[in-house]
Design a protein around this motif. Sequence first.
Motif, short mmCIF file in Angstrom:
data_model
loop_
_atom_site.label_atom_id
_atom_site.label_comp_id
_atom_site.label_asym_id
_atom_site.label_seq_id
_atom_site.Cartn_x
_atom_site.Cartn_y
_atom_site.Cartn_z
N ARG A 224 0.84 -1.21 0.00
CA ARG A 224 0.00 0.00 0.00
C ARG A 224 0.87 1.26 0.00
O ARG A 224 0.59 2.22 -0.72
CB ARG A 224 -0.92 0.00 1.22
N ALA A 225 1.92 1.23 0.82
CA ALA A 225 2.80 2.39 0.89
C ALA A 225 3.52 2.60 -0.44
O ALA A 225 3.66 3.73 -0.92
CB ALA A 225 3.82 2.21 2.01
N VAL A 226 3.95 1.52 -1.06
CA VAL A 226 4.65 1.62 -2.33
C VAL A 226 3.72 2.14 -3.42
O VAL A 226 4.09 3.01 -4.22
CB VAL A 226 5.24 0.25 -2.72
N LEU A 227 2.50 1.63 -3.47
CA LEU A 227 1.56 2.08 -4.49
C LEU A 227 1.26 3.56 -4.34
O LEU A 227 1.25 4.31 -5.34
CB LEU A 227 0.27 1.27 -4.41
N ALA A 228 1.04 4.02 -3.10
CA ALA A 228 0.75 5.44 -2.88
C ALA A 228 1.93 6.31 -3.33
O ALA A 228 1.74 7.37 -3.95
CB ALA A 228 0.44 5.69 -1.41
N CYS A 229 3.14 5.85 -3.05
CA CYS A 229 4.33 6.62 -3.41
C CYS A 229 4.52 6.62 -4.93
O CYS A 229 4.87 7.65 -5.52
CB CYS A 229 5.55 6.02 -2.71
N LEU A 230 4.28 5.48 -5.57
CA LEU A 230 4.41 5.41 -7.03
C LEU A 230 3.35 6.28 -7.70
O LEU A 230 3.64 6.96 -8.70
CB LEU A 230 4.28 3.96 -7.49
N GLU A 231 2.13 6.28 -7.17
CA GLU A 231 1.08 7.14 -7.72
C GLU A 231 1.49 8.60 -7.67
O GLU A 231 1.28 9.36 -8.63
CB GLU A 231 -0.23 6.93 -6.95
N GLU A 232 2.08 9.02 -6.56
CA GLU A 232 2.51 10.41 -6.42
C GLU A 232 3.66 10.71 -7.38
O GLU A 232 3.71 11.79 -7.98
CB GLU A 232 2.94 10.68 -4.99
N ALA A 233 4.58 9.77 -7.53
CA ALA A 233 5.72 9.97 -8.44
C ALA A 233 5.23 10.12 -9.88
O ALA A 233 5.76 10.96 -10.63
CB ALA A 233 6.68 8.78 -8.33
N VAL A 234 4.23 9.35 -10.27
CA VAL A 234 3.68 9.47 -11.62
C VAL A 234 2.95 10.80 -11.78
O VAL A 234 3.14 11.52 -12.77
CB VAL A 234 2.73 8.29 -11.91
N ALA A 235 2.11 11.13 -10.79
CA ALA A 235 1.31 12.36 -10.87
C ALA A 235 2.20 13.59 -11.02
O ALA A 235 1.89 14.51 -11.79
CB ALA A 235 0.43 12.48 -9.64
N CYS A 236 3.32 13.64 -10.30
CA CYS A 236 4.22 14.79 -10.37
C CYS A 236 4.78 14.98 -11.78
O CYS A 236 5.03 16.10 -12.21
CB CYS A 236 5.38 14.60 -9.41
N ARG A 237 4.97 13.88 -12.48
CA ARG A 237 5.65 13.95 -13.78
C ARG A 237 4.70 14.14 -14.95
O ARG A 237 5.17 14.28 -16.08
CB ARG A 237 6.51 12.69 -13.95
N ILE A 238 3.41 14.17 -14.70
CA ILE A 238 2.46 14.43 -15.78
C ILE A 238 1.64 15.68 -15.51
O ILE A 238 0.69 15.98 -16.24
CB ILE A 238 1.52 13.23 -16.02
N ALA A 239 2.01 16.43 -14.46
CA ALA A 239 1.30 17.68 -14.17
C ALA A 239 1.57 18.68 -15.29
O ALA A 239 2.66 18.71 -15.86
CB ALA A 239 1.76 18.24 -12.83
N GLY A 240 0.60 19.49 -15.60
CA GLY A 240 0.74 20.46 -16.67
C GLY A 240 -0.20 20.14 -17.81
O GLY A 240 -1.15 19.37 -17.66
N ASP A 241 0.06 20.72 -18.97
CA ASP A 241 -0.84 20.52 -20.09
C ASP A 241 -0.17 19.89 -21.31
O ASP A 241 -0.73 19.87 -22.40
CB ASP A 241 -1.47 21.86 -20.50
#
Length: 629
Positions: A224-241
Amino acid sequence: MSICGRAATDPDAPLPIDRTLRAVTIGSARTARQWSAGGVRLAAADDAALATAPGEYAALFDGQLHNAAEVIAALGPGAPARSGPAELALAAYRRWGEDFADRLIGDYACAVWDGESRRLALATDPGEMRPLFYWIGPHGELRFASEMGALWSEGDVPRSLDEDRICEWLTLLPMEAGRTLFSGIARVTGGSAAVWEAGRSRTTRWWRPERLPTLRLRDDDYPRAVLACLEEAVACRIAGDERIGSHLSGGLDSSGVTALAARRLAGEGRSLTAFTAAPDHSFIERPGRFGDEWGHAARVAAMHANIEHVRISNTDTPLEEVLDRRTQVQDVPLLNLSNTVWGSAIDREARDRRIGVMLIGQMGNMSFSYDGGELLGMEMRRGRIDRVAATLLAIRRAQHWRWATLAGAFADAAFPDLARRLRKLVGKGPPEFFDCCAINRDFLRARGREGEVLAYGGDLRRLSGGDSRMLRLGVLARSSIRGDFARTSRRLYGVDTRDPTIDRRLFELCLTIPEEQFLHHGVHRSLARRALRGIIPDLLVDEYRKGLQAADWAHGFEAALSGLKAEVARLRESRGSTKWIDLDRVQRMLDAWPGADAAGRLMATEYTTAVSRAIATGRFIRKIEGGNA
């Protein structure tokens, strides 16, 4: 994104920078910004940021800052009014000094000028997706740039290859931190700062993951901890337009990244284009591997209506064309020609589709999908024979290994050197080291490094002492050139490569997780499988075979055979290539080419590693010597 600068001990020294700035700029020169004070000049171009503050303070920032809100909160009332990444880097330096970059999370390279102390600090994040290089001249002047080649633009920085670094490159020996293939030119080591003051430099290391404590949670809480961290890592790298693309293979890493990105983008009404490289020709299957990853990848894409799935041929472009094009603009040689063919084809297709960001999962197998392969050896060294036996039985139950395979795994853990020798005697061991390397043995002996190379054998496990944390950090350090390859993709195709699996927060979390969680209940890569269950298809979660990249590589190699032979002939006119590479062996291998349909496992090792890497390195050497015009 591009930054560069100069600093001199003499405040009145002239500091021309225009040529360097032009050389480092990828997009329009009109985006460039410069700042100067007594004895220093800094410049930013493309999307890089420049910030200044009273007292002759200034900062450059190249990349993305992912924790701006946390930095602002930590700065408190002292936070700058404008919270761009360069302003925050400068404020962090003024608050926390040379360890300022420890507070910054992201994919970045940055430079901070301290006018009060006449000090310049250069830093990169641990992942080094944004490289930074510097050179100090005979009078103490410093030059730095986000591309090594830009340092030569003014004409007075020497361009001389370092023989020991060439030796390490060809043999894959770990290179000393901060060194490059060129004498006198250094790179800022990930997780460190290179600090220049009074004409001298020193390195301060602020990232020390070896000191992280072990994390103790319930078994179910780790994934669970790994998935939450991976989700955040992905989200940071696709922010923007920007339009988002991803590499999508049939494995856990890229599938997890792609699925999480698609899910996030769908919530924003955005789409994702996933690219899968697949064979167009026949290939020889290998035990435990599958060569056509399209079917597995298609199952992932089918789960998300906002994914457009694009098939790319492994042999899309002539091999020699890719070698020539990338060598012209890259500051390190190519490592794997066959994989570069399909990788470049993906970049080109992404450019044509106006995709600005490309997600990859290159370092996943050293972070969240690490296989737990060191557990048996670690338990053996601790004298825990009962745990070794229990783990082997669990592996047999979970993965249906044969008893002979289990016995081999036990021997590897208990007597690794003896096991290697026995496998060699019965002809079942891995390829010999020099099957994979075409270095000139006379050169290797002359440098006094043959014994070191033979003891190392290309296997970082022999240098890590069985410590899984040190092994993974060793792979991270040896792969520091990933930023150089990403930079080439930006320059050639305008595609910004981002790897969520190298996110500092994710990597640190995975380093703190006990080894047994990665081999939980005898399942290799168990942590990733548990984290991604329900995120990607069960077919992939339960797949124990590994994907085989460029499975039909031999057809592209055969088509390029005459061009490769011509290149070897040109390399014989290169002083460095003839000294450092066994060109006679390379020529013999090319002359003995058995045909694409006969290139088995050993042939793949010899031709895709020893021969291809030697030719790619020689081509690079020839460019540096001025012979590629």
